[in-house]
Motif scaffolding. Structure first.
Motif, PDB file in Angstrom:
ATOM      1  N   GLU A  31      33.717  37.707  36.582  1.00 15.90           N
ATOM      2  CA  GLU A  31      33.617  39.006  35.913  1.00 15.90           C
ATOM      3  C   GLU A  31      32.187  39.379  35.545  1.00 15.90           C
ATOM      4  O   GLU A  31      31.904  40.546  35.271  1.00 15.90           O
ATOM      5  CB  GLU A  31      34.482  39.015  34.657  1.00 15.90           C
ATOM      6  N   VAL A  76      42.129  37.691  39.238  1.00 11.19           N
ATOM      7  CA  VAL A  76      41.878  37.864  37.802  1.00 11.19           C
ATOM      8  C   VAL A  76      41.205  36.608  37.265  1.00 11.19           C
ATOM      9  O   VAL A  76      41.671  35.490  37.524  1.00 11.19           O
ATOM     10  CB  VAL A  76      43.201  38.127  37.059  1.00 11.19           C
ATOM     11  N   PHE A  89      41.459  35.814  31.086  1.00 11.62           N
ATOM     12  CA  PHE A  89      41.082  37.227  31.062  1.00 11.62           C
ATOM     13  C   PHE A  89      41.895  37.973  30.009  1.00 11.62           C
ATOM     14  O   PHE A  89      43.101  37.761  29.861  1.00 11.62           O
ATOM     15  CB  PHE A  89      41.326  37.853  32.437  1.00 11.62           C
ATOM     16  N   ALA A 123      42.342  42.036  28.583  1.00 14.15           N
ATOM     17  CA  ALA A 123      41.978  43.437  28.782  1.00 14.15           C
ATOM     18  C   ALA A 123      41.305  44.038  27.565  1.00 14.15           C
ATOM     19  O   ALA A 123      40.599  45.041  27.662  1.00 14.15           O
ATOM     20  CB  ALA A 123      43.225  44.250  29.141  1.00 14.15           C
ATOM     21  N   TRP A 145      35.634  48.917  30.561  1.00 10.89           N
ATOM     22  CA  TRP A 145      36.282  49.503  31.727  1.00 10.89           C
ATOM     23  C   TRP A 145      35.363  50.559  32.335  1.00 10.89           C
ATOM     24  O   TRP A 145      34.467  51.078  31.670  1.00 10.89           O
ATOM     25  CB  TRP A 145      37.618  50.127  31.351  1.00 10.89           C
ATOM     26  N   GLU A 177      45.827  47.337  34.831  1.00 11.91           N
ATOM     27  CA  GLU A 177      45.588  46.391  33.749  1.00 11.91           C
ATOM     28  C   GLU A 177      44.641  45.279  34.174  1.00 11.91           C
ATOM     29  O   GLU A 177      44.063  44.610  33.327  1.00 11.91           O
ATOM     30  CB  GLU A 177      46.914  45.797  33.276  1.00 11.91           C
ATOM     31  N   ALA A 178      44.502  45.072  35.477  1.00  8.45           N
ATOM     32  CA  ALA A 178      43.596  44.055  36.011  1.00  8.45           C
ATOM     33  C   ALA A 178      43.300  44.405  37.470  1.00  8.45           C
ATOM     34  O   ALA A 178      43.907  45.307  38.047  1.00  8.45           O
ATOM     35  CB  ALA A 178      44.212  42.662  35.896  1.00  8.45           C
TER      36      ALA A 178
END
Length: 380
Positions: free
Chosen positions: A157, A230, A234, A236, A243, A260-261
Motif C-alpha cells: 500500500e 489486499v 488492511f 478501510a 481514498w 471497499e478494497a
C-alpha cells in the motif's frame, strides 16, 4: 621444386592440392537432408484442378459456418439504453421528452435518478448479463494507462507510481503531513460511479420486487488472485492513507457503491483498460429476469461525460455457445467463403479460355523434342 620453394617472406607457395582442399572444406554435407533429396518426399504440383478444388472446398466450408453464426447472432437477446441524456424522474418511470436532464445537474446535486422500462422477450431464458458501456473514452491512452501503482495494487500500500505518471493523484496534504492515496493514479481516481437497480414492474403500484443482481464472478479469477491483492491487516478506516481524490466527495453522501478494497470486482474490471474508445464492462449477472415480463431500470447518475464528449449506455445481453451478440465473425466467414467461390470460378474460366493455347504449346514442344531426338540419332 616449386612446390617446396620457400619465398623470402617465409611462406610456402599455395599448391593446386591446397586450393582443392580449401574448396572441399566449404562443400555442404553430402546427406539427403542437406541436398534436399529426402525419400519419400511431398512435392506439390500445382494444377488448375487442384487450385479450383481447394478454393471450392474452402468456400463450401466457410459459407455455411458464416451463415450459421449470423443466424445465431440475431437470435441472441441484447438490449441497449443510452442514458447520457436521461431526464430526472421523481418516482415515476420516464424515458425523456421534457424536464431537466441529469447531465445538467451540478456535482452538488448528484446523484440524479432516472428510470427506464425494459420488456424481456418470451424467448429469453437463463442467465442475463448487465454491462455498462462508454463511448469516446480512451482508456488505452499511454499516460492514463500508466497512471497507477502496480505494486500498490499487488499488496504494497505504500508503493509509489513509476516515474511521474501519478502526478496530482499520488498524495494529499493533511495537517502538514503527506498522506498517500490508496489506490494511486488517475485511472483509479476516475472509477465509474454510476449504479443500477432492476425491479419487476408492478401494475398495482405496490412495492415492486427487486431483481437479484450477482456481483460475484464478474472478473477474471487470476486478477483477484495475483494482480489485485489486499494488504495484510488492511483497514478501510486507517489514517495512514486516503481514498482517491474524486472518491472523497461521495464518502459523506453514499459510500456504499464505492469499492471497499482493491479486490472489489467492479474496481478490477475498471482497472483493466479497454483497447478501443467504445467498450463495455461487466456489471452484474442475473437469472431473475423472465421472458415476457417488464422491469424498471433505475439509474443513479453520478459519472459526468460532457467534458470529453462521451456517451454512456447500459446493456442487457445473453450469451450462447458463440459468445455474445456480434455479426463481425459471421460476416467475416461469409466474405471469405464468397471470395473463395468467386476465385474458383475465375480460375476455372481462365483455364477454360487458355486450354487451346496450352495444348498447342505442348504439342509444339513435343514435335521439337521428336525432331531433336531424330537428328541426334542420325548424327550417331
Amino acid at each position: 621444386m616449386l612446390d617446396s620453394f620457400v619465398w623470402p617472406c617465409g611462406c610456402m607457395q599455395k599448391t593446386a592440392g591446397d586450393e582443392e582442399e580449401t574448396q572441399l572444406e566449404h562443400r555442404p554435407n553430402d546427406s539427403r537432408l542437406y541436398q534436399q533429396n529426402m525419400k519419400p518426399c511431398c512435392v506439390l504440383v500445382i494444377t488448375t484442378q487442384k487450385v479450383v478444388t481447394i478454393f471450392v472446398l474452402t468456400g463450401l466450408l466457410f459459407l455455411p459456418l458464416g451463415i450459421t453464426l449470423l443466424v445465431q447472432s440475431t437470435e441472441i437477446f441484447q438490449y441497449d439504453i443510452d442514458y447520457t441524456d436521461c431526464f430526472v424522474t421523481h418516482g415515476s418511470v420516464g424515458t425523456g421528452g421534457g424536464g431537466e436532464m441529469c447531465r445538467e445537474k451540478s456535482e452538488d446535486e448528484l446523484p440524479c435518478e432516472c428510470k427506464y422500462e425494459i420488456s424481456i422477450p418470451e424467448r429469453v431464458t437463463g442467465e442475463l448479463k448487465m454491462l455498462y458501456g462508454m463511448k469516446n473514452y480512451y482508456q488505452n491512452h499511454r499516460l492514463y494507462r500508466q497512471s497507477q501503482s502496480f505494486q500498490q495494487l499487488m499488496g504494497d500500500e505504500k508503493a509509489e507510481c513509476y516515474s511521474n505518471y501519478c502526478e496530482g493523484f499520488e498524495s494529499v496534504q493533511v495537517d502538514n503531513n503527506t498522506i498517500p492515496y490508496y489506490p494511486r493514479g488517475a485511472m483509479a481516481n476516475s472509477y465509474f460511479t454510476d449504479s443500477f437497480e432492476l425491479k419487476k414492474k408492478d401494475e398495482a403500484n405496490a412495492t415492486a420486487a427487486a431483481v437479484e443482481l450477482n456481483f460475484k464472478g464478474i472478473s477474471w479469477p487470476t486478477d483477484s488472485e495475483t494482480k489485485f491483492i489486499v494488504p495484510e491487516n488492511f483497514s478501510a478506516s486507517s489514517k495512514d492513507f486516503s481514498w482517491p481524490r474524486d472518491w472523497l466527495k461521495w464518502m459523506s453522501k453514499e459510500p456504499a457503491f464505492l469499492p471497499e478494497a482493491v479486490n472489489d470486482e467492479h474496481f478490477i474490471n475498471w482497472m483493466n483498460p479497454a483497447a478501443f474508445p467504445s467498450f463495455t464492462k461487466l456489471y452484474a449477472k442475473t437469472t431473475d429476469l423472465k421472458g415476457g415480463q417488464s422491469y424498471t431500470l433505475t439509474i443513479n447518475y453520478r459519472y459526468m461525460v460532457d467534458a470529453f464528449g462521451g456517451r454512456k449506455f447500459i446493456r442487457l445481453a445473453e450469451t450462447s455457445w458463440m459468445g455474445g451478440r456480434s455479426r463481425f465473425l459471421g460476416i467475416g466467414y461469409v466474405l471469405v467463403g464468397t471470395c473463395c467461390i468467386a476465385a474458383a470460378i475465375f480460375f476455372a474460366v481462365i483455364s477454360r479460355k487458355t486450354r487451346t493455347k496450352r495444348h498447342e504449346r505442348k504439342k509444339k514442344i513435343e514435335e521439337q523434342l521428336v525432331a531433336y531426338n531424330a537428328s541426334a540419332q542420325s548424327a550417331v
